[in-house]
Design an enzyme around this catalytic site. Structure first.
Site, short mmCIF file in Angstrom:
data_model
loop_
_atom_site.label_atom_id
_atom_site.label_comp_id
_atom_site.label_asym_id
_atom_site.label_seq_id
_atom_site.Cartn_x
_atom_site.Cartn_y
_atom_site.Cartn_z
N ASP A 10 -24.65 -19.77 61.01
CA ASP A 10 -23.88 -19.62 62.24
C ASP A 10 -22.98 -18.39 62.09
O ASP A 10 -22.79 -17.89 60.98
CB ASP A 10 -23.02 -20.87 62.49
CG ASP A 10 -22.20 -20.75 63.77
OD1 ASP A 10 -22.78 -20.36 64.80
OD2 ASP A 10 -21.00 -21.02 63.74
N SER A 11 -22.41 -17.99 63.20
CA SER A 11 -21.48 -16.86 63.16
C SER A 11 -20.21 -17.20 62.38
O SER A 11 -19.49 -16.30 61.98
CB SER A 11 -21.11 -16.47 64.59
OG SER A 11 -20.63 -17.60 65.29
N TYR A 42 -19.77 -13.79 67.39
CA TYR A 42 -20.95 -13.07 67.81
C TYR A 42 -21.02 -13.05 69.35
O TYR A 42 -21.63 -12.17 69.94
CB TYR A 42 -22.23 -13.77 67.32
CG TYR A 42 -22.57 -13.62 65.85
CD1 TYR A 42 -21.70 -13.04 64.92
CD2 TYR A 42 -23.81 -14.07 65.38
CE1 TYR A 42 -22.06 -12.93 63.58
CE2 TYR A 42 -24.18 -13.96 64.05
CZ TYR A 42 -23.29 -13.39 63.15
OH TYR A 42 -23.66 -13.29 61.82
N GLY A 43 -20.42 -14.06 69.97
CA GLY A 43 -20.63 -14.30 71.40
C GLY A 43 -20.11 -13.22 72.33
O GLY A 43 -20.47 -13.19 73.51
N CYS A 73 -26.22 -21.43 65.74
CA CYS A 73 -25.43 -20.61 66.66
C CYS A 73 -26.13 -20.51 68.02
O CYS A 73 -27.26 -19.99 68.11
CB CYS A 73 -25.26 -19.22 66.04
SG CYS A 73 -24.27 -18.11 67.02
N THR A 75 -25.41 -18.56 70.38
CA THR A 75 -25.54 -17.15 70.75
C THR A 75 -26.79 -16.53 70.12
O THR A 75 -27.60 -15.91 70.82
CB THR A 75 -24.28 -16.38 70.30
OG1 THR A 75 -23.14 -16.99 70.93
CG2 THR A 75 -24.35 -14.93 70.68
N GLU A 151 -11.01 -23.41 67.35
CA GLU A 151 -10.66 -22.92 66.01
C GLU A 151 -9.18 -23.10 65.71
O GLU A 151 -8.78 -23.23 64.56
CB GLU A 151 -11.10 -21.47 65.86
CG GLU A 151 -12.61 -21.38 65.97
CD GLU A 151 -13.26 -20.24 65.23
OE1 GLU A 151 -12.56 -19.31 64.83
OE2 GLU A 151 -14.50 -20.30 65.07
N CYS A 185 -22.93 -24.28 72.72
CA CYS A 185 -22.19 -23.50 71.72
C CYS A 185 -21.72 -24.48 70.64
O CYS A 185 -21.34 -25.62 70.95
CB CYS A 185 -21.00 -22.81 72.38
SG CYS A 185 -19.86 -22.05 71.22
N THR A 186 -21.75 -24.01 69.42
CA THR A 186 -21.39 -24.84 68.28
C THR A 186 -20.04 -25.55 68.41
O THR A 186 -19.86 -26.66 67.92
CB THR A 186 -21.32 -23.96 67.02
OG1 THR A 186 -20.57 -22.78 67.33
CG2 THR A 186 -22.70 -23.57 66.54
N HIS A 187 -19.10 -24.87 69.06
CA HIS A 187 -17.73 -25.38 69.10
C HIS A 187 -17.50 -26.47 70.16
O HIS A 187 -16.55 -27.24 70.06
CB HIS A 187 -16.76 -24.24 69.42
CG HIS A 187 -16.62 -23.24 68.31
ND1 HIS A 187 -17.68 -22.56 67.78
CD2 HIS A 187 -15.52 -22.81 67.65
CE1 HIS A 187 -17.25 -21.74 66.83
NE2 HIS A 187 -15.94 -21.88 66.73
#
Ligand code: DGL
Length: 274
Positions: A10-11, A42-43, A73, A75, A151, A185-187
């Protein structure tokens, strides 16, 4: 029986949401994770840069002798699927399994897509959904502010900032009457409570990490790559910068402590192996 690890990249930190799902789904598999924390996000980058980084991330994992590669990821999965196809081992991203799950879940044929700016710009989810069912209608929303909110740990159900941002991003989804919403998206799974509160129980949230874990389990079986173990899988974690930050916040994404098992490596350089 193949005891080589599964590679996940992942980023940055977010891909650990997918690792968490993988560990639940496939507890007997070893996992090597690479988070490109030195170059996240990265996004917000161009397609060419994302493709270059994704290629380097794949090469890094190949050097770890992985048996397959997962781009957790959203993205990379949306913008650079061609890079994944060039990997030396089977490799896939989140778009195809996630779109398949969304197409199966929708009843009214209206699917919402949330992702980074690059993911939404790529149109990858729309294309994949239309390939599965041309009558599906889509509405997409870039949610770049969700990433720093997560984050920073501003994810509580009553966090005023997160709720205000979600309200704005989710309004187009409500206006379109979607009954299925892709967390592309991962988050974003970490904001599920806030998103669910806003969208209501009638809307199914599709978590790309969970879809990926299911797809991985199928692929391991189909290609004879499973470890054959029921339990005992271990994780090894590499980041490209500031492992101390990674260790401190990773438990939020992974749901468990990583401790001292985080190593620094750069995707474009030979791996530092433990
Ligand atoms: N991991 C990215 C994704 O899933 C989000 C963070 C970034 O922009 O790099 O799209």
């Amino acid at each position: 029986m193949d005891l080589r690890p599964i590679g996940v990249f992942d980023s940055g930190l977010g891909g650990l949401t997918a690792v968490r799902r993988l560990m639940q789904r496939l507890p007997g598999e070893d996992i090597v994770y690479f988070g490109d924390t030195g170059r996240v996000p990265y996004g917000t980058r161009s397609a060419a840069t994302i493709a270059e980084y994704a290629g380097q991330d794949c090469r890094f994992l190949e050097k770890q002798n992985v048996k397959l590669i997962i781009a957790a990821c959203g993205t990379v999965s949306s913008v650079a699927p061609h890079v994944l196809r060039q990997a030396a081992v089977p490799a896939f991203g989140v778009v195809e399994p996630t779109a398949a799950a969304a197409a199966a879940a929708t009843v009214n044929g209206r699917v919402g897509i949330l992702g980074t700016s690059a993911t939404v710009r790529s149109g990858a989810y729309e294309q994949q959904l239309r390939r599965i069912n041309p009558s599906i209608q889509t509405v997409a929303q870039a949610c770049p502010l969700f990433v720093p909110l997560v984050e920073s740990g501003w994810i509580a159900r009553d966090d005023e900032a997160a709720v205000a941002v979600a309200k704005r991003y989710l309004q187009p989804m409500k206006d379109a009457g979607v009954d299925t919403l892709i967390l592309g998206c991962t988050h974003f799974p970490l904001l599920s409570d806030i998103i669910r509160d806003r969208m209501g129980d009638g809307v199914t949230l599709i978590d790309s990490g969970a879809c990926c874990a299911d797809a991985c389990a199928r692929l391991l079986t189909q290609q004879g790559l499973a470890s054959g173990r029921e339990t005992g899988g271990e994780g090894r974690f590499f980041v490209s910068d500031r492992p101390e930050d990674f260790s401190a916040v990773a438990h939020r994404f992974l749901g468990r402590e990583i401790g001292s098992r985080v190593l620094v490596a750069h995707a474009e350089e030979p791996a530092i192996c433990p």
